[in-house]
Design a protein around this motif. Sequence first.
Motif, PDB file in Angstrom:
ATOM      1  N   THR A  52       0.856  -1.184   0.000  1.00 42.93           N
ATOM      2  CA  THR A  52       0.000   0.000   0.000  1.00 42.93           C
ATOM      3  C   THR A  52       0.890   1.232   0.000  1.00 42.93           C
ATOM      4  O   THR A  52       1.864   1.303   0.759  1.00 42.93           O
ATOM      5  N   CYS A  53       0.571   2.188  -0.852  1.00 42.85           N
ATOM      6  CA  CYS A  53       1.295   3.462  -0.899  1.00 42.85           C
ATOM      7  C   CYS A  53       0.487   4.520  -0.152  1.00 42.85           C
ATOM      8  O   CYS A  53      -0.726   4.657  -0.363  1.00 42.85           O
ATOM      9  N   LEU A  54       1.159   5.242   0.728  1.00 37.93           N
ATOM     10  CA  LEU A  54       0.563   6.353   1.462  1.00 37.93           C
ATOM     11  C   LEU A  54       1.459   7.578   1.288  1.00 37.93           C
ATOM     12  O   LEU A  54       2.639   7.448   0.952  1.00 37.93           O
ATOM     13  N   PRO A  55       0.944   8.774   1.572  1.00 35.91           N
ATOM     14  CA  PRO A  55       1.840   9.917   1.687  1.00 35.91           C
ATOM     15  C   PRO A  55       2.838   9.662   2.822  1.00 35.91           C
ATOM     16  O   PRO A  55       2.520   8.949   3.783  1.00 35.91           O
ATOM     17  N   GLY A  56       4.033  10.203   2.697  1.00 34.34           N
ATOM     18  CA  GLY A  56       4.964  10.127   3.818  1.00 34.34           C
ATOM     19  C   GLY A  56       4.300  10.645   5.078  1.00 34.34           C
ATOM     20  O   GLY A  56       3.572  11.644   5.056  1.00 34.34           O
ATOM     21  N   LEU A  57       4.511   9.960   6.195  1.00 34.03           N
ATOM     22  CA  LEU A  57       3.843  10.334   7.444  1.00 34.03           C
ATOM     23  C   LEU A  57       4.406  11.639   7.997  1.00 34.03           C
ATOM     24  O   LEU A  57       5.541  12.027   7.709  1.00 34.03           O
ATOM     25  N   MET A  58       3.602  12.304   8.840  1.00 36.97           N
ATOM     26  CA  MET A  58       3.982  13.591   9.415  1.00 36.97           C
ATOM     27  C   MET A  58       3.735  13.579  10.919  1.00 36.97           C
ATOM     28  O   MET A  58       2.629  13.238  11.360  1.00 36.97           O
ATOM     29  N   ASP A  59       4.755  13.936  11.674  1.00 36.09           N
ATOM     30  CA  ASP A  59       4.644  14.027  13.127  1.00 36.09           C
ATOM     31  C   ASP A  59       4.666  15.504  13.501  1.00 36.09           C
ATOM     32  O   ASP A  59       5.684  16.183  13.358  1.00 36.09           O
ATOM     33  N   CYS A  60       3.531  15.998  13.986  1.00 32.88           N
ATOM     34  CA  CYS A  60       3.368  17.438  14.243  1.00 32.88           C
ATOM     35  C   CYS A  60       3.904  17.891  15.597  1.00 32.88           C
ATOM     36  O   CYS A  60       3.748  19.073  15.934  1.00 32.88           O
ATOM     37  N   HIS A  61       4.500  16.983  16.378  1.00 33.78           N
ATOM     38  CA  HIS A  61       5.007  17.424  17.688  1.00 33.78           C
ATOM     39  C   HIS A  61       6.179  16.544  18.089  1.00 33.78           C
ATOM     40  O   HIS A  61       6.002  15.451  18.626  1.00 33.78           O
ATOM     41  N   VAL A  62       7.391  17.024  17.807  1.00 38.15           N
ATOM     42  CA  VAL A  62       8.596  16.302  18.224  1.00 38.15           C
ATOM     43  C   VAL A  62       9.578  17.270  18.865  1.00 38.15           C
ATOM     44  O   VAL A  62       9.484  18.490  18.716  1.00 38.15           O
ATOM     45  N   HIS A  63      10.538  16.658  19.584  1.00 39.91           N
ATOM     46  CA  HIS A  63      11.678  17.393  20.141  1.00 39.91           C
ATOM     47  C   HIS A  63      12.926  16.619  19.752  1.00 39.91           C
ATOM     48  O   HIS A  63      13.335  15.673  20.444  1.00 39.91           O
ATOM     49  N   LEU A  64      13.538  16.998  18.641  1.00 36.99           N
ATOM     50  CA  LEU A  64      14.641  16.224  18.087  1.00 36.99           C
ATOM     51  C   LEU A  64      15.897  16.255  18.950  1.00 36.99           C
ATOM     52  O   LEU A  64      16.736  15.360  18.841  1.00 36.99           O
ATOM     53  N   TYR A 295     -12.677  14.381  18.668  1.00 38.42           N
ATOM     54  CA  TYR A 295     -12.761  13.634  17.414  1.00 38.42           C
ATOM     55  C   TYR A 295     -14.213  13.436  16.982  1.00 38.42           C
ATOM     56  O   TYR A 295     -14.575  13.693  15.824  1.00 38.42           O
ATOM     57  N   ARG A 296     -15.041  12.988  17.903  1.00 35.18           N
ATOM     58  CA  ARG A 296     -16.444  12.731  17.569  1.00 35.18           C
ATOM     59  C   ARG A 296     -17.171  14.010  17.160  1.00 35.18           C
ATOM     60  O   ARG A 296     -18.099  13.970  16.350  1.00 35.18           O
ATOM     61  N   ALA A 297     -16.735  15.145  17.707  1.00 34.89           N
ATOM     62  CA  ALA A 297     -17.387  16.415  17.369  1.00 34.89           C
ATOM     63  C   ALA A 297     -16.918  16.982  16.030  1.00 34.89           C
ATOM     64  O   ALA A 297     -17.546  17.883  15.491  1.00 34.89           O
ATOM     65  N   GLY A 298     -15.800  16.463  15.509  1.00 30.63           N
ATOM     66  CA  GLY A 298     -15.307  16.931  14.222  1.00 30.63           C
ATOM     67  C   GLY A 298     -14.172  17.926  14.287  1.00 30.63           C
ATOM     68  O   GLY A 298     -13.842  18.567  13.273  1.00 30.63           O
ATOM     69  N   VAL A 299     -13.538  18.071  15.459  1.00 31.59           N
ATOM     70  CA  VAL A 299     -12.354  18.924  15.556  1.00 31.59           C
ATOM     71  C   VAL A 299     -11.259  18.366  14.655  1.00 31.59           C
ATOM     72  O   VAL A 299     -11.071  17.147  14.558  1.00 31.59           O
ATOM     73  N   LYS A 300     -10.513  19.239  13.982  1.00 25.98           N
ATOM     74  CA  LYS A 300      -9.413  18.810  13.126  1.00 25.98           C
ATOM     75  C   LYS A 300      -8.251  18.325  14.001  1.00 25.98           C
ATOM     76  O   LYS A 300      -7.714  19.099  14.796  1.00 25.98           O
ATOM     77  N   ILE A 301      -7.902  17.062  13.849  1.00 24.49           N
ATOM     78  CA  ILE A 301      -6.868  16.456  14.688  1.00 24.49           C
ATOM     79  C   ILE A 301      -5.662  16.111  13.830  1.00 24.49           C
ATOM     80  O   ILE A 301      -5.776  15.401  12.829  1.00 24.49           O
ATOM     81  N   ALA A 302      -4.505  16.636  14.238  1.00 26.98           N
ATOM     82  CA  ALA A 302      -3.241  16.351  13.565  1.00 26.98           C
ATOM     83  C   ALA A 302      -2.386  15.482  14.480  1.00 26.98           C
ATOM     84  O   ALA A 302      -2.268  15.749  15.677  1.00 26.98           O
ATOM     85  N   ALA A 303      -1.797  14.451  13.921  1.00 27.26           N
ATOM     86  CA  ALA A 303      -1.033  13.499  14.724  1.00 27.26           C
ATOM     87  C   ALA A 303       0.298  14.089  15.170  1.00 27.26           C
ATOM     88  O   ALA A 303       1.008  14.717  14.387  1.00 27.26           O
ATOM     89  N   GLY A 304       0.609  13.880  16.432  1.00 25.14           N
ATOM     90  CA  GLY A 304       1.899  14.298  16.981  1.00 25.14           C
ATOM     91  C   GLY A 304       2.212  13.470  18.204  1.00 25.14           C
ATOM     92  O   GLY A 304       1.317  13.153  18.997  1.00 25.14           O
ATOM     93  N   THR A 305       3.466  13.103  18.378  1.00 25.93           N
ATOM     94  CA  THR A 305       3.830  12.135  19.414  1.00 25.93           C
ATOM     95  C   THR A 305       4.390  12.745  20.691  1.00 25.93           C
ATOM     96  O   THR A 305       4.336  12.124  21.746  1.00 25.93           O
ATOM     97  N   ASP A 306       4.996  13.939  20.601  1.00 29.54           N
ATOM     98  CA  ASP A 306       5.831  14.492  21.676  1.00 29.54           C
ATOM     99  C   ASP A 306       7.098  13.646  21.839  1.00 29.54           C
ATOM    100  O   ASP A 306       7.627  13.489  22.944  1.00 29.54           O
ATOM    101  N   ALA A 307       7.573  13.097  20.714  1.00 32.59           N
ATOM    102  CA  ALA A 307       8.777  12.263  20.747  1.00 32.59           C
ATOM    103  C   ALA A 307       9.935  13.007  21.399  1.00 32.59           C
ATOM    104  O   ALA A 307      10.174  14.186  21.126  1.00 32.59           O
ATOM    105  N   GLY A 308      10.646  12.286  22.258  1.00 36.35           N
ATOM    106  CA  GLY A 308      11.729  12.865  23.045  1.00 36.35           C
ATOM    107  C   GLY A 308      11.410  12.895  24.518  1.00 36.35           C
ATOM    108  O   GLY A 308      12.304  12.962  25.359  1.00 36.35           O
ATOM    109  N   THR A 309      10.107  12.838  24.867  1.00 39.47           N
ATOM    110  CA  THR A 309       9.705  12.740  26.271  1.00 39.47           C
ATOM    111  C   THR A 309       9.967  11.312  26.760  1.00 39.47           C
ATOM    112  O   THR A 309      10.311  10.440  25.966  1.00 39.47           O
ATOM    113  N   PRO A 310       9.846  11.024  28.063  1.00 37.55           N
ATOM    114  CA  PRO A 310      10.318   9.743  28.602  1.00 37.55           C
ATOM    115  C   PRO A 310       9.823   8.506  27.853  1.00 37.55           C
ATOM    116  O   PRO A 310       8.612   8.288  27.717  1.00 37.55           O
TER     117      PRO A 310
END
Length: 401
Positions: A52-64, A295-310
């Motif tokens: 399956t081909c998808l767009p490259g994934l995007m993480d909207c919240h990281v701390h590199l 989510y159920r109400a229809g708010v726009k949700i962008a994926a983000g992990t907070d990568a770098g936290t414990p």
Amino acid sequence: MKTKVRNIQLFDGYKLHADKTTIVFDEKEIVAIGTEANGIDVDHVIDGEGLTCLPGLMDCHVHLTMDGNPDPFRDLSGDSEADGSFRAVRNARKQLDAGVTTVRNVGSQHNIDIALRNAIENGLIEGPRVVASGKPIVMTGGHGHNMAIEADGVDEVRKAARTQLKAGADLLKLMATGGVMTPGVDPGATQFDEVELRCACTEASKTGKTTAAHAQGRDGIKNSIRAGITTVEHGIYLDEELIEMMLESGTYLVPTLSAPFYIAENGLEGGIPQYAIDKTKVVMNDHKKSFLEAYRAGVKIAAGTDAGTPFNHHGDFPKELELMVEYGMDEVDALRSATVIAADAMNILKKTGSVEEKKAADLLLVEGNPLKNVSDVRNIAYVFKEGICVVDNREKSLQKV
């Protein structure tokens, strides 16, 4: 150099195409999709059977610059600029290896992420596209103050905002409330007020830039929405009124479900500070509830992990999608949150975020069908960033013609 992927199942960021298709792209853009692509001469061909081909994934919240150590803020206090830079380069590569072709870095000391973005764009190192905030802006003693610009009142916030924009920030990161990882700070406590936040939003809008607010408590979230913030980060204590405000204003939610999950999972035995564990226990159920109601109400949700936290390591982006689905989101919507919605939140949807002709060839090819089992995004065959193959787990199947 042109590449053709044939006989591939395609999720373009919006929907799953009913029939298998062909995609042709070069190092500038996606050239053609579908019947037209079949007749184009190319340099390489990939047989997409079973993929399956998808767009490259995007993480909207990281701390590199943070590694996922048990107490990352403590570690930052002893970092030199070089330490943080080396760590950021390594973590950027981990993101790319996981199929994440774009990250939004929302806080780094010394503006390291801005320099990293420039180095990647100039071809000095290999990594994902970086949308960089540089140093966050916080009140004196506020959440994350050890990697931030401290500012109090409208004049100081305006100066800090202009300083970051001058430094080349793609967005401004502001702390509207306290947080889990700063000792002695209540996650729900208001920090910057509405006037201070609005001042920063105004400065960002003058230059066409976006804003992100770390906002966990109710009053801080309300201040952020009223001020015109682009994205609310975490959004732990949402209610019906706040959700309605987000819908009216078009504010995005970046829930970062992975962050409390890993703190709760690893706890004191993992070396996480007791204060962070205690605060996580208080907020975790409300966090899940707020995410699902938004989510159920229809708010726009962008994926983000907070990568770098414990224990929230770079390269484990799929966990955020798995948690979204586990907590009640549909697989298709989870994938949209990590592609088209994330790109829209970062104001880069015209360039990337979906598989469409004339857009950058940021592509993820995985074995299986993540629209039925979202964990299939872990089964990476290829990752292309702007048409260049940066991950090839099949090697010989990338055929020259």
